[in-house]
Design a protein around this motif. Sequence first.
Motif, PDB file in Angstrom:
ATOM      1  N   TYR A   1       3.133 -29.038 -12.000  1.00 17.15           N
ATOM      2  CA  TYR A   1       3.652 -27.898 -12.753  1.00 17.15           C
ATOM      3  C   TYR A   1       5.014 -28.265 -13.320  1.00 17.15           C
ATOM      4  N   GLU A   2       5.462 -27.489 -14.291  1.00 21.42           N
ATOM      5  CA  GLU A   2       6.759 -27.724 -14.918  1.00 21.42           C
ATOM      6  C   GLU A   2       7.734 -26.572 -14.689  1.00 21.42           C
ATOM      7  N   THR A   3       7.185 -25.370 -14.458  1.00 15.99           N
ATOM      8  CA  THR A   3       8.011 -24.170 -14.366  1.00 15.99           C
ATOM      9  C   THR A   3       7.542 -23.316 -13.202  1.00 15.99           C
ATOM     10  N   LEU A   4       8.474 -22.608 -12.552  1.00 17.59           N
ATOM     11  CA  LEU A   4       8.101 -21.661 -11.504  1.00 17.59           C
ATOM     12  C   LEU A   4       8.903 -20.379 -11.679  1.00 17.59           C
ATOM     13  N   ARG A   5       8.438 -19.325 -11.031  1.00 15.83           N
ATOM     14  CA  ARG A   5       9.172 -18.064 -10.971  1.00 15.83           C
ATOM     15  C   ARG A   5       8.809 -17.347  -9.678  1.00 15.83           C
ATOM     16  N   LEU A   6       9.692 -16.474  -9.205  1.00 13.53           N
ATOM     17  CA  LEU A   6       9.478 -15.713  -7.982  1.00 13.53           C
ATOM     18  C   LEU A   6       9.254 -14.246  -8.331  1.00 13.53           C
ATOM     19  N   THR A   7       8.400 -13.582  -7.546  1.00 14.84           N
ATOM     20  CA  THR A   7       8.159 -12.150  -7.737  1.00 14.84           C
ATOM     21  C   THR A   7       8.194 -11.439  -6.395  1.00 14.84           C
ATOM     22  N   ALA A   8       8.495 -10.142  -6.455  1.00 18.93           N
ATOM     23  CA  ALA A   8       8.441  -9.276  -5.280  1.00 18.93           C
ATOM     24  C   ALA A   8       7.499  -8.116  -5.564  1.00 18.93           C
ATOM     25  N   HIS A   9       6.854  -7.605  -4.517  1.00 21.92           N
ATOM     26  CA  HIS A   9       5.845  -6.570  -4.659  1.00 21.92           C
ATOM     27  C   HIS A   9       6.024  -5.548  -3.532  1.00 21.92           C
ATOM     28  N   PHE A  10       5.785  -4.267  -3.869  1.00 21.88           N
ATOM     29  CA  PHE A  10       5.990  -3.201  -2.881  1.00 21.88           C
ATOM     30  C   PHE A  10       4.929  -2.120  -3.071  1.00 21.88           C
ATOM     31  N   ASN A  11       4.184  -1.882  -2.009  1.00 25.52           N
ATOM     32  CA  ASN A  11       3.167  -0.820  -1.997  1.00 25.52           C
ATOM     33  C   ASN A  11       2.238  -0.865  -3.208  1.00 25.52           C
ATOM     34  N   GLY A  12       1.762  -2.092  -3.535  1.00 27.95           N
ATOM     35  CA  GLY A  12       0.750  -2.240  -4.572  1.00 27.95           C
ATOM     36  C   GLY A  12       1.258  -2.473  -5.973  1.00 27.95           C
ATOM     37  N   SER A  13       2.570  -2.636  -6.164  1.00 29.55           N
ATOM     38  CA  SER A  13       3.109  -2.850  -7.508  1.00 29.55           C
ATOM     39  C   SER A  13       4.165  -3.952  -7.504  1.00 29.55           C
ATOM     40  N   GLU A  14       4.270  -4.671  -8.617  1.00 29.23           N
ATOM     41  CA  GLU A  14       5.323  -5.669  -8.758  1.00 29.23           C
ATOM     42  C   GLU A  14       6.641  -4.958  -9.042  1.00 29.23           C
TER      43      GLU A  14
ATOM     44  N   PHE B   1       9.585  -4.466   7.937  1.00 25.32           N
ATOM     45  CA  PHE B   1       9.513  -5.355   9.087  1.00 25.32           C
ATOM     46  C   PHE B   1       8.098  -5.901   9.248  1.00 25.32           C
ATOM     47  N   TYR B   2       8.021  -7.148   9.726  1.00 26.58           N
ATOM     48  CA  TYR B   2       6.726  -7.805   9.881  1.00 26.58           C
ATOM     49  C   TYR B   2       5.836  -7.039  10.855  1.00 26.58           C
ATOM     50  N   GLY B   3       4.535  -7.108  10.545  1.00 25.24           N
ATOM     51  CA  GLY B   3       3.568  -6.344  11.314  1.00 25.24           C
ATOM     52  C   GLY B   3       3.243  -5.012  10.673  1.00 25.24           C
ATOM     53  N   ASN B   4       3.850  -4.749   9.510  1.00 19.60           N
ATOM     54  CA  ASN B   4       3.618  -3.506   8.781  1.00 19.60           C
ATOM     55  C   ASN B   4       3.315  -3.823   7.319  1.00 19.60           C
ATOM     56  N   PRO B   5       2.402  -3.079   6.680  1.00 18.61           N
ATOM     57  CA  PRO B   5       2.142  -3.302   5.256  1.00 18.61           C
ATOM     58  C   PRO B   5       3.277  -2.749   4.405  1.00 18.61           C
ATOM     59  N   GLY B   6       3.320  -3.207   3.154  1.00 16.74           N
ATOM     60  CA  GLY B   6       4.295  -2.654   2.227  1.00 16.74           C
ATOM     61  C   GLY B   6       4.925  -3.657   1.295  1.00 16.74           C
ATOM     62  N   ALA B   7       5.210  -4.872   1.762  1.00 21.65           N
ATOM     63  CA  ALA B   7       5.959  -5.826   0.941  1.00 21.65           C
ATOM     64  C   ALA B   7       5.227  -7.160   0.828  1.00 21.65           C
ATOM     65  N   ALA B   8       5.520  -7.871  -0.249  1.00 20.92           N
ATOM     66  CA  ALA B   8       5.028  -9.236  -0.443  1.00 20.92           C
ATOM     67  C   ALA B   8       5.957  -9.959  -1.396  1.00 20.92           C
TER      68      ALA B   8
END
Length: 671
Positions: free
Chosen positions: A545-558, A658-665
């Motif tokens: 690859y030549e390029t990368l980017r980071l994303t965050a997600h919360f409760n089903g949305s970016e 906190f880990y062990g709970n849904p919500g973030a990625a």
Amino acid sequence: MDKRSVWGVVCCVAMIFAASCGDDDSSTTDSGAGTTDGGGSMCRSNETMCSDDCADLSSDPSHCGGCGNACASGEVCASGSCQVSCPGSQTECSGACVDVQTSLDHCGACGTACGAGEVCSEGSCGLSCGGTSPTLCGDQCTNVMTDRNHCGADATTCGGGEVCASGQVCAAGTCAASCGEALTECDGACFDTDNDPTHCGGCDTACALNDVCVSGACRVFEPLANCLDILLDEPTSPSGIYTIDPDGFGGADPFPVYCDMENDGGGWTLVLKADGDETTFAYDEAIWENADTLNPDSLDLSETEAKFTSFSTVPFTQMRVAMRTGAEDRDAVLNVSASSVEAAVAGPVVPTGTPREDWLALVPGSGLQANCNQEGLGNGFRVPYARVRIGIVGNQENNCLSPDSYIGVGGEAGPGSGCFPGGGPGNSVGASGGCGVTVDVSSFAYVFVRAPHTCAQVLQVNSGATDGVYTIDREGRGMTDVYCDMTTDGGGWTLGFLKNSEDTRVTIDFGQDDTNLDELAQDPDAASSSTTGVMAWLDLNDYAYETLRLTAHFNGSETYSSANIARSDLRIRFGEDGYYLYNDPNGYYWCGGLGSYTDGGVGQVNQPAGAPSDCKGHGSLGSGWDFGEATTTNQGLTLCGGDSSVWMYGGFATNQVFYGNPGAAQAIWVR
């Protein structure tokens, strides 16, 4: 263009049937078949009888341009005229200027003569023509697109061409007054000196045998892995014959293949040609389950049955089945992956997800019993029931225990099937069946494969591709299903890292070595709200690859997407401890590594001047990262390692879960 490009050695589309040019008919249909003397002896097609000798007037120094016209001492004969030296594309052999790529008397080198019945092609004696001179005219291999004596002749038979008049040149198969702006005249023929290895950069420069011409310069030929790699390396590559090397340098020898560079996005490698009127490729034939080849020189779209080395060696993530039924051609692209076609068709069945109606549409006049509808590769059933190597089977009963009809390639029924005339076997290619549906349609099949390595390549060959899961071939490291973002900033982003807050595993050595790859086959939005833990990554040190980017997600949305970051801006490799970015062109600071570094300040690689001794001063980050626009803690995307602190952000400095709970990625995308 990459130095490994091979389009300089390809036969152009008009010449793809050259592999069959060496039959007996081609030597008699051409107008230059030879001349005889009174005793009945035959001169070659390029020779003239001068007294008792057959002479090539274009190169013989004793008969240069005409019988008895001898060149002076020290001169040579080139293109029918006495000259001081030979052009760079020709070699002097005893005063004669010859093309050692095609000369029967000097094949590959002066004095190396081909035997009876042989031709000289690409500097080697053999039984057929190929490469840049793929057509046999008389007993000479030539290029009918540039040869003034056979200009525009049929690429297979050498019939129908014309001899250009004095002062004319042969430009793209047409006699003309000049070559035009795009081509260069060299001895009465027109060449693309940017790409032609026999006239590379100019008329007097010929590349070494097997080298290629790239932008007017000779380069060492290094074959690519498959036809798609060739097309992506040089997007203007036409359909034709190329050399590929699926397992790379040091493995098995490279070999020639036919590449379809035009249909369904192009980049297709031909593996098989099968005739439904023959039993060669009936289901039970051993040819399906061994590496033996059949007519391996039939590298074209003729209706000659063939099985190529590519059948057993080329990995794929897509298969294209093209059926010729009478004068009608139809095809279907199957989304299925395997290490080779040989492995895939051996069984058990590998489904492709192709609908019943698509199989029916593949063969005009086909039919299929209403039930079962099992489709895929290696679609086998016990004798005497219907079975097919690539295709679909049907049954009149509401089960798949005794199918009596099929559509596809490698079909067979019987012996002793009560539903097939004569008890079987039906057509090996096409559609056959009985018991509720009477169908007997024979077709000729061409089977192609291709394998994109990245989501960007998937998008290049299918501009209509949408966000979703695709199978990619990681260039010798196996097939992987990954999620592809086909919309953001032009699309073509491969999901290279994904972790959600539900997961409690420790992210030690994130981005180094392939880890839990099956978990990359999902949308990060969905992963953020999932109650199933996700922690996976590609080897981002090895993946292309030549390029990368980071994303965050919360409760089903970016909730956040970084700017694009050049791979070349990364200061250290993934798996090392320290600052990946430190005030890079976007102003980002990104650090991470093992907990012993992030929490204790040891092991940092190439510490930037002025940087904190650990990762932004963290005291309990663990084996995770901190990404943002500040050198202080938790001001962007914090992803704790799980071996110290156990939480992550689902947004930029917000949405702590906190880990062990849904919500973030959080995710890393590469392109």
